[in-house]
Write a protein that holds these residues in place. Structure first.
Motif, PDB file in Angstrom:
ATOM      1  N   PRO A  87       1.035  -1.141  -0.025  1.00  0.00           N
ATOM      2  CA  PRO A  87       0.015   0.055   0.181  1.00  0.00           C
ATOM      3  C   PRO A  87       0.963   1.204  -0.040  1.00  0.00           C
ATOM      4  O   PRO A  87       1.904   1.475   0.857  1.00  0.00           O
ATOM      5  CB  PRO A  87      -0.863  -0.117   1.261  1.00  0.00           C
ATOM      6  CG  PRO A  87      -0.274  -1.062   2.204  1.00  0.00           C
ATOM      7  CD  PRO A  87       0.846  -1.917   1.258  1.00  0.00           C
ATOM      8  N   TYR A  88       0.582   2.036  -0.731  1.00  0.00           N
ATOM      9  CA  TYR A  88       1.305   3.563  -0.980  1.00  0.00           C
ATOM     10  C   TYR A  88       0.493   4.437  -0.121  1.00  0.00           C
ATOM     11  O   TYR A  88      -0.815   4.476  -0.602  1.00  0.00           O
ATOM     12  CB  TYR A  88       1.427   3.929  -2.532  1.00  0.00           C
ATOM     13  CG  TYR A  88       2.398   3.104  -3.197  1.00  0.00           C
ATOM     14  CD1 TYR A  88       3.697   3.026  -3.307  1.00  0.00           C
ATOM     15  CD2 TYR A  88       1.863   2.002  -3.838  1.00  0.00           C
ATOM     16  CE1 TYR A  88       4.552   2.330  -3.923  1.00  0.00           C
ATOM     17  CE2 TYR A  88       2.648   1.157  -4.379  1.00  0.00           C
ATOM     18  CZ  TYR A  88       3.755   1.277  -4.656  1.00  0.00           C
ATOM     19  OH  TYR A  88       4.711   0.288  -5.336  1.00  0.00           O
ATOM     20  N   LYS A  89       1.108   5.365   0.761  1.00  0.00           N
ATOM     21  CA  LYS A  89       0.301   6.182   1.624  1.00  0.00           C
ATOM     22  C   LYS A  89       0.955   7.517   1.550  1.00  0.00           C
ATOM     23  O   LYS A  89       2.093   7.568   1.373  1.00  0.00           O
ATOM     24  CB  LYS A  89       0.387   5.348   2.876  1.00  0.00           C
ATOM     25  CG  LYS A  89      -0.021   4.006   3.182  1.00  0.00           C
ATOM     26  CD  LYS A  89       0.081   3.593   4.461  1.00  0.00           C
ATOM     27  CE  LYS A  89      -0.135   2.169   4.683  1.00  0.00           C
ATOM     28  NZ  LYS A  89      -0.002   1.497   6.016  1.00  0.00           N
ATOM     29  N   SER A  90       0.169   8.506   2.019  1.00  0.00           N
ATOM     30  CA  SER A  90       0.559   9.832   2.051  1.00  0.00           C
ATOM     31  C   SER A  90      -0.394  10.258   2.984  1.00  0.00           C
ATOM     32  O   SER A  90      -1.645  10.410   2.816  1.00  0.00           O
ATOM     33  CB  SER A  90       0.604  10.467   0.834  1.00  0.00           C
ATOM     34  OG  SER A  90       0.918  11.974   0.875  1.00  0.00           O
ATOM     35  N   ASP A  91       0.048  11.174   3.928  1.00  0.00           N
ATOM     36  CA  ASP A  91      -0.784  12.175   4.752  1.00  0.00           C
ATOM     37  C   ASP A  91      -0.817  13.735   4.112  1.00  0.00           C
ATOM     38  O   ASP A  91      -1.094  14.545   4.934  1.00  0.00           O
ATOM     39  CB  ASP A  91      -0.383  12.347   6.045  1.00  0.00           C
ATOM     40  CG  ASP A  91       0.772  12.677   6.529  1.00  0.00           C
ATOM     41  OD1 ASP A  91       1.485  12.864   5.789  1.00  0.00           O
ATOM     42  OD2 ASP A  91       0.990  12.419   7.799  1.00  0.00           O
ATOM     43  N   VAL A  92      -0.400  13.661   2.994  1.00  0.00           N
ATOM     44  CA  VAL A  92      -0.098  15.086   2.052  1.00  0.00           C
ATOM     45  C   VAL A  92      -1.186  15.212   1.310  1.00  0.00           C
ATOM     46  O   VAL A  92      -1.735  16.198   1.602  1.00  0.00           O
ATOM     47  CB  VAL A  92       1.301  15.115   1.566  1.00  0.00           C
ATOM     48  CG1 VAL A  92       1.330  16.264   0.938  1.00  0.00           C
ATOM     49  CG2 VAL A  92       2.434  14.938   2.719  1.00  0.00           C
ATOM     50  N   SER A  93      -1.278  14.508   0.387  1.00  0.00           N
ATOM     51  CA  SER A  93      -2.470  14.892  -0.685  1.00  0.00           C
ATOM     52  C   SER A  93      -2.560  13.614  -1.524  1.00  0.00           C
ATOM     53  O   SER A  93      -1.796  12.659  -1.820  1.00  0.00           O
ATOM     54  CB  SER A  93      -1.687  15.863  -1.749  1.00  0.00           C
ATOM     55  OG  SER A  93      -0.945  15.575  -2.373  1.00  0.00           O
ATOM     56  N   PRO A  94      -3.661  13.686  -2.612  1.00  0.00           N
ATOM     57  CA  PRO A  94      -3.796  12.696  -3.298  1.00  0.00           C
ATOM     58  C   PRO A  94      -2.730  12.479  -4.510  1.00  0.00           C
ATOM     59  O   PRO A  94      -2.251  11.502  -4.923  1.00  0.00           O
ATOM     60  CB  PRO A  94      -5.414  12.703  -3.916  1.00  0.00           C
ATOM     61  CG  PRO A  94      -6.007  13.792  -2.935  1.00  0.00           C
ATOM     62  CD  PRO A  94      -4.678  14.430  -2.315  1.00  0.00           C
ATOM     63  N   SER A  95      -2.288  13.562  -4.890  1.00  0.00           N
ATOM     64  CA  SER A  95      -1.278  13.546  -5.861  1.00  0.00           C
ATOM     65  C   SER A  95       0.135  13.122  -5.348  1.00  0.00           C
ATOM     66  O   SER A  95       0.836  12.421  -6.027  1.00  0.00           O
ATOM     67  CB  SER A  95      -0.698  15.176  -6.331  1.00  0.00           C
ATOM     68  OG  SER A  95      -2.050  15.474  -7.044  1.00  0.00           O
TER      69      SER A  95
END
Length: 192
Positions: A86-94
């Motif tokens: 799973p690729y995750k980010s709490d910054v943005s969808p981009s």
């Protein structure tokens, strides 16, 4: 370990939604709903908690989710069959889609910069916007009616650190563990 699996909000089971095939490359699994949390808003967008779609990109079906972690959005993308990390980010969808492009598809970072996470998540599609609006209305109606199946708002437990809950909907695949706080507001400097 305690708190490492997502807590499933009961309201997601109660808001009826039939998955929508919007195109041959895009399926809305669950629209989620808008929340009053400021961290789920930017000057241009509101992100619906519990949102899930399947987007076919580069001949692979990708599951895109917007989860809640520490009261902030967590954007998660993975192959729908579970064969990728799973690729995750709490910054943005981009930000999360750029990780997919550079790490999974080995694109050059400068090529990945042109990817719009809003488009990859389908948040700019009128059908998706309408479904989110309807689900949010239903969620708020249930709140106003005092529906006992609605869980209380998630609050970060003192000392919970990285093991705070991640909120998803019933069809979401479990997260192995939550990510640290900070979130969209802290990273993007909302209110500037």
């Amino acid at each position: 370990a305690r708190g490492t699996s997502p807590h499933i909000p009961h309201h997601a089971e109660r808001i009826a939604f039939t998955p929508m095939h919007i195109s041959d490359k895009f399926k809305l699994e669950y629209p989620g709903h808008h929340t009053s949390e400021e961290s789920f808003r930017t000057p241009r967008y509101k992100y619906p908690v519990g949102f899930t779609c399947i987007h076919t990109w580069k001949k692979q079906a990708w599951r895109c989710e917007i989860l809640e972690n520490h009261g902030s959005p967590l954007f998660r993308v993975m192959l729908d069959d579970g064969s990728s990390k799973p690729y995750k980010s709490d910054v943005s969808p981009s930000d999360v889609w750029r990780k997919v492009a550079t790490e999974h598809h080995k694109m050059k970072p400068e090529e990945a910069m042109s990817i719009s996470g809003i488009s990859q998540f389908g948040l700019d599609l009128k059908e998706v916007k309408h479904a989110i609006k309807d689900a949010t209305k239903e969620y708020r109606r249930m709140q106003e009616a005092g529906d006992p199946t609605l869980p209380p708002p998630v609050k970060k437990e003192e000392g919970a650190g990285r093991k705070s809950p991640v909120i998803a909907h019933p069809q979401a695949k479990p997260a192995k563990r939550g990510l640290g706080g900070g979130g969209l507001g802290a990273r993007r400097g909302l209110g500037r």
